[in-house]
Design a protein around this motif. Sequence first.
Motif, short mmCIF file in Angstrom:
data_model
loop_
_atom_site.label_atom_id
_atom_site.label_comp_id
_atom_site.label_asym_id
_atom_site.label_seq_id
_atom_site.Cartn_x
_atom_site.Cartn_y
_atom_site.Cartn_z
N ARG A 24 0.86 -1.19 0.00
CA ARG A 24 0.00 0.00 0.00
C ARG A 24 0.89 1.24 0.00
N ASP A 25 0.66 2.09 -0.98
CA ASP A 25 1.44 3.31 -1.09
C ASP A 25 0.86 4.35 -0.15
N GLY A 26 1.71 5.05 0.56
CA GLY A 26 1.25 6.09 1.46
C GLY A 26 1.84 5.96 2.84
N PHE A 27 1.33 6.78 3.74
CA PHE A 27 1.83 6.81 5.11
C PHE A 27 1.44 5.54 5.85
N SER A 28 2.39 5.00 6.64
CA SER A 28 2.14 3.80 7.42
C SER A 28 2.21 4.14 8.91
N TRP A 29 1.08 4.01 9.60
CA TRP A 29 1.04 4.32 11.02
C TRP A 29 1.89 3.35 11.83
N LEU A 30 1.86 2.08 11.46
CA LEU A 30 2.67 1.11 12.19
C LEU A 30 4.16 1.40 12.04
N ALA A 31 4.57 1.82 10.84
CA ALA A 31 5.97 2.18 10.63
C ALA A 31 6.35 3.42 11.43
N PHE A 32 5.41 4.33 11.60
CA PHE A 32 5.66 5.54 12.38
C PHE A 32 5.78 5.22 13.87
N LEU A 33 4.86 4.38 14.37
CA LEU A 33 4.83 4.10 15.80
C LEU A 33 5.91 3.12 16.26
N PHE A 34 6.22 2.15 15.43
CA PHE A 34 7.19 1.11 15.80
C PHE A 34 8.24 0.99 14.70
#
Length: 159
Positions: A24-34
């Motif tokens: 999925r292209d775009g911002f990743s919340w999981l990548a941001f948080l962890f």
Amino acid sequence: MAIYVVMEPGGGRTEAADATIFVRDGFSWLAFLFAPLWLAWHRLWVEAALAFVAMGLISLLGQRLGLDWAGSALSLLVSLYIGLEGQGRRIAALRRRGWHEWGVIEADNYDAADIRQALDAEAKAEEQAPLPRIVPDASLARPAQTGLTLGLTHTPGKG
């Protein structure tokens, strides 16, 4: 609607259709948080180690200088970068491993993207192969004519 990049295994391997990966292209919340854990989960080992070391050094430097808030803010910036660019790093890692990009699918969710990709792949398989292009013999081509044109195009036979 989300955009999914569809990656397929390459290198002449004949893998099952289940081997396709939808990123999925775009911002990743999981990548941001962890951030480091997310990178390690997706087998981006070097990136995970770099993120872990960078965040640790930034926090340590902030504590040493007595600027705890600055260390936290800079660590947050590293997490923000990984949240924004993590999926791109993942696609690049897959390309390095020999995968190729099948295409881009626009869908509401992962399941819809999977169905749309399967239908598109089936439609492409049913299409006929394009006819070969007929290329004229190069020996019949007119030789290049050179001339002094001072930046203007020279068209032979036209005044």
